[in-house]
Design a protein around this motif. Structure first.
Motif, PDB file in Angstrom:
ATOM      1  N   LEU A  24      -1.208   1.585  -4.222  1.00  0.00           N
ATOM      2  CA  LEU A  24      -2.330   2.323  -3.650  1.00  0.00           C
ATOM      3  C   LEU A  24      -1.765   3.631  -3.108  1.00  0.00           C
ATOM      4  CD1 LEU A  24      -4.028  -0.568  -1.633  1.00  0.00           C
ATOM      5  CD2 LEU A  24      -4.925   0.491  -3.709  1.00  0.00           C
ATOM      6  N   ALA A  25      -2.475   4.729  -3.291  1.00  0.00           N
ATOM      7  CA  ALA A  25      -1.968   6.020  -2.825  1.00  0.00           C
ATOM      8  C   ALA A  25      -3.111   6.921  -2.407  1.00  0.00           C
ATOM      9  CB  ALA A  25      -1.134   6.700  -3.920  1.00  0.00           C
ATOM     10  N   ALA A  26      -2.872   7.682  -1.341  1.00  0.00           N
ATOM     11  CA  ALA A  26      -3.836   8.681  -0.872  1.00  0.00           C
ATOM     12  C   ALA A  26      -3.053   9.833  -0.269  1.00  0.00           C
ATOM     13  CB  ALA A  26      -4.786   8.079   0.165  1.00  0.00           C
ATOM     14  N   SER A  27      -3.465  11.054  -0.578  1.00  0.00           N
ATOM     15  CA  SER A  27      -2.752  12.228  -0.067  1.00  0.00           C
ATOM     16  C   SER A  27      -3.742  13.286   0.392  1.00  0.00           C
ATOM     17  CB  SER A  27      -1.816  12.803  -1.133  1.00  0.00           C
ATOM     18  OG  SER A  27      -2.553  13.245  -2.262  1.00  0.00           O
ATOM     19  N   LEU A  28      -3.231  14.238   1.158  1.00  0.00           N
ATOM     20  CA  LEU A  28      -4.073  15.282   1.744  1.00  0.00           C
ATOM     21  C   LEU A  28      -3.213  16.499   2.013  1.00  0.00           C
ATOM     22  CD1 LEU A  28      -7.008  15.736   2.890  1.00  0.00           C
ATOM     23  CD2 LEU A  28      -6.095  15.015   5.101  1.00  0.00           C
ATOM     24  N   THR A  47      -7.593   5.736   5.976  1.00  0.00           N
ATOM     25  CA  THR A  47      -7.061   5.191   4.731  1.00  0.00           C
ATOM     26  C   THR A  47      -6.671   3.719   4.880  1.00  0.00           C
ATOM     27  OG1 THR A  47      -6.220   7.384   4.108  1.00  0.00           O
ATOM     28  CG2 THR A  47      -5.301   5.484   2.952  1.00  0.00           C
ATOM     29  N   LEU A  48      -5.943   3.393   5.931  1.00  0.00           N
ATOM     30  CA  LEU A  48      -5.473   2.016   6.081  1.00  0.00           C
ATOM     31  C   LEU A  48      -6.604   1.053   6.416  1.00  0.00           C
ATOM     32  CD1 LEU A  48      -2.005   2.371   7.845  1.00  0.00           C
ATOM     33  CD2 LEU A  48      -2.576   2.326   5.407  1.00  0.00           C
ATOM     34  N   ALA A  49      -7.622   1.540   7.088  1.00  0.00           N
ATOM     35  CA  ALA A  49      -8.786   0.686   7.329  1.00  0.00           C
ATOM     36  C   ALA A  49      -9.477   0.363   6.007  1.00  0.00           C
ATOM     37  CB  ALA A  49      -9.751   1.370   8.290  1.00  0.00           C
ATOM     38  N   ILE A  93       1.106  21.898   4.640  1.00  0.00           N
ATOM     39  CA  ILE A  93       1.925  20.699   4.555  1.00  0.00           C
ATOM     40  C   ILE A  93       1.151  19.663   3.747  1.00  0.00           C
ATOM     41  CG2 ILE A  93       3.169  21.096   6.711  1.00  0.00           C
ATOM     42  CD1 ILE A  93       1.306  19.042   8.027  1.00  0.00           C
ATOM     43  N   GLY A  94       1.856  18.741   3.147  1.00  0.00           N
ATOM     44  CA  GLY A  94       1.214  17.666   2.405  1.00  0.00           C
ATOM     45  C   GLY A  94       1.541  16.335   3.053  1.00  0.00           C
ATOM     46  N   ILE A  95       0.547  15.468   3.212  1.00  0.00           N
ATOM     47  CA  ILE A  95       0.781  14.140   3.771  1.00  0.00           C
ATOM     48  C   ILE A  95       0.308  13.093   2.770  1.00  0.00           C
ATOM     49  CG2 ILE A  95       0.580  14.985   6.125  1.00  0.00           C
ATOM     50  CD1 ILE A  95      -2.169  13.771   6.314  1.00  0.00           C
ATOM     51  N   GLN A  96       0.984  11.952   2.783  1.00  0.00           N
ATOM     52  CA  GLN A  96       0.662  10.920   1.803  1.00  0.00           C
ATOM     53  C   GLN A  96       0.953   9.529   2.368  1.00  0.00           C
ATOM     54  OE1 GLN A  96       1.061  11.245  -2.723  1.00  0.00           O
ATOM     55  NE2 GLN A  96       3.055  10.403  -2.172  1.00  0.00           N
ATOM     56  N   LEU A  97       0.092   8.587   2.019  1.00  0.00           N
ATOM     57  CA  LEU A  97       0.310   7.167   2.283  1.00  0.00           C
ATOM     58  C   LEU A  97       0.375   6.453   0.947  1.00  0.00           C
ATOM     59  CD1 LEU A  97      -2.170   6.415   5.204  1.00  0.00           C
ATOM     60  CD2 LEU A  97       0.332   6.448   5.358  1.00  0.00           C
ATOM     61  N   ARG A  98       1.338   5.544   0.807  1.00  0.00           N
ATOM     62  CA  ARG A  98       1.432   4.747  -0.404  1.00  0.00           C
ATOM     63  C   ARG A  98       1.738   3.315  -0.028  1.00  0.00           C
ATOM     64  NH1 ARG A  98       5.562   5.310  -3.508  1.00  0.00           N
ATOM     65  NH2 ARG A  98       6.822   6.560  -2.087  1.00  0.00           N
ATOM     66  N   ALA A  99       1.002   2.395  -0.598  1.00  0.00           N
ATOM     67  CA  ALA A  99       1.327   0.982  -0.501  1.00  0.00           C
ATOM     68  C   ALA A  99       1.850   0.572  -1.866  1.00  0.00           C
ATOM     69  CB  ALA A  99       0.093   0.166  -0.123  1.00  0.00           C
ATOM     70  N   LEU A 100       3.123   0.261  -1.928  1.00  0.00           N
ATOM     71  CA  LEU A 100       3.792  -0.072  -3.186  1.00  0.00           C
ATOM     72  C   LEU A 100       4.413  -1.456  -3.058  1.00  0.00           C
ATOM     73  CD1 LEU A 100       4.831   0.803  -5.998  1.00  0.00           C
ATOM     74  CD2 LEU A 100       6.806   1.818  -4.858  1.00  0.00           C
ATOM     75  N   GLU A 101       3.873  -2.403  -3.828  1.00  0.00           N
ATOM     76  CA  GLU A 101       4.311  -3.786  -3.771  1.00  0.00           C
ATOM     77  C   GLU A 101       4.197  -4.318  -2.337  1.00  0.00           C
ATOM     78  OE1 GLU A 101       8.125  -3.426  -5.962  1.00  0.00           O
ATOM     79  OE2 GLU A 101       7.076  -4.544  -7.540  1.00  0.00           O
ATOM     80  N   THR A 102       5.306  -4.535  -1.638  1.00  0.00           N
ATOM     81  CA  THR A 102       5.225  -5.084  -0.281  1.00  0.00           C
ATOM     82  C   THR A 102       5.640  -4.077   0.788  1.00  0.00           C
ATOM     83  OG1 THR A 102       7.472  -5.980  -0.486  1.00  0.00           O
ATOM     84  CG2 THR A 102       5.644  -7.437  -1.080  1.00  0.00           C
ATOM     85  N   HIS A 168      -9.401  -2.155  -4.806  1.00  0.00           N
ATOM     86  CA  HIS A 168     -10.062  -1.367  -3.785  1.00  0.00           C
ATOM     87  C   HIS A 168     -10.990  -0.340  -4.423  1.00  0.00           C
ATOM     88  CE1 HIS A 168      -6.634  -3.117  -1.741  1.00  0.00           C
ATOM     89  NE2 HIS A 168      -7.217  -2.851  -0.597  1.00  0.00           N
ATOM     90  N   GLN A 169     -12.170  -0.219  -3.879  1.00  0.00           N
ATOM     91  CA  GLN A 169     -13.132   0.734  -4.391  1.00  0.00           C
ATOM     92  C   GLN A 169     -12.819   2.140  -3.876  1.00  0.00           C
ATOM     93  OE1 GLN A 169     -16.887  -0.787  -3.096  1.00  0.00           O
ATOM     94  NE2 GLN A 169     -16.861  -2.524  -4.516  1.00  0.00           N
ATOM     95  N   GLN A 170     -13.531   3.106  -4.430  1.00  0.00           N
ATOM     96  CA  GLN A 170     -13.370   4.485  -3.994  1.00  0.00           C
ATOM     97  C   GLN A 170     -13.671   4.596  -2.505  1.00  0.00           C
ATOM     98  OE1 GLN A 170     -12.341   7.050  -5.851  1.00  0.00           O
ATOM     99  NE2 GLN A 170     -12.448   8.468  -4.126  1.00  0.00           N
ATOM    100  N   ARG A 171     -12.752   5.181  -1.741  1.00  0.00           N
ATOM    101  CA  ARG A 171     -12.960   5.260  -0.306  1.00  0.00           C
ATOM    102  C   ARG A 171     -13.983   6.336   0.030  1.00  0.00           C
ATOM    103  NH1 ARG A 171      -8.287   7.748  -1.620  1.00  0.00           N
ATOM    104  NH2 ARG A 171      -7.846   9.808  -0.789  1.00  0.00           N
TER     105      ARG A 171
END
Length: 212
Positions: A24-28, A47-49, A93-102, A168-171
């Motif tokens: 899962l990935a989201a950036s801004l 994003t995490l919610a 600046i760029g920020i990103q969250l990624r959930a990769l495997e565990t 996960h559906q479109q946030r």
């Protein structure tokens, strides 16, 4: 033609099957000003919610705050009293969250090459504990040098369960104060490319480990 299709399927081995990497990935992209710090926390919570990782929100938001603070100090505008025309397309600046495997990754890109320095402030010091805090909270942190330039400082947090890709559906849209999102331009494009470079690199590494 049907027989040919069946024959091709019969010749497929397990080595030919690509197992998707749970991701899962989201950036801004944000304007590199002090207000980017609270907005980055909003991004994390939003994003995490949506990903149903509520138990990791506080830790990830705190780490993101520290990394964004360092990024703004390194290549942004730290003056709260901004003057007209002071902000350009390069102040991004760029920020990103990624959930990769565990694992959950918190990542922040800025345009500078300077390496953040971990300090050891005294008891009475009011600042300088950012990287100490990140080191204490994260399982691991490091710096990634994207091809496009600049640097990505990232921190890794463990997840209690492995994610399932595609569940996960479109946030919903993320609402931020006017003027904080970086407008499209060279700086925003550079941030986007840098974060994508990091995403592709770590995903390929994970896939290689799985195939080994």
């Amino acid at each position: 033609m049907h027989a040919d299709h069946q024959e091709r399927r019969a010749n497929v081995t397990t080595k030919d099957i690509v197992t998707p990497i749970p991701l899962l990935a989201a950036s801004l992209r944000l304007v590199a000003v002090p207000t980017a710090v609270p907005c980055s926390r909003i991004f994390v919570r939003h994003t995490l919610a949506h990903w149903h990782f509520e138990k990791h929100i506080d830790t990830a938001a705190l780490i993101m705050s520290e990394l964004v603070t360092n990024a703004v100090r390194a290549g942004g505008i730290i003056d709260d009293q901004l003057k007209s025309g002071q902000i350009t397309s390069e102040h991004v600046i760029g920020i990103q969250l990624r959930a990769l495997e565990t694992s959950l990754y918190v990542e922040v890109w800025d345009r500078t090459e300077a390496v953040p320095v971990r300090k050891n402030p005294g008891v009475e010091a009011v600042g300088g504990r950012g990287l100490l805090l990140v080191e204490a909270l994260a399982e691991q942190w490091d710096i990634f040098r994207p091809i496009i330039g600049g640097k990505i400082v990232w921190a890794k947090l463990p997840l209690d369960v492995s994610i399932e890709s595609g569940t996960h559906q479109q946030r919903p849209p993320l609402v931020l104060p006017p003027g904080i999102r970086a407008s499209r331009g060279s700086g925003a494009d550079q941030a986007r490319s840098a974060l994508l470079d990091q995403l592709l690199t770590t995903t390929i590494t994970a896939r290689t480990k799985r195939a080994a």
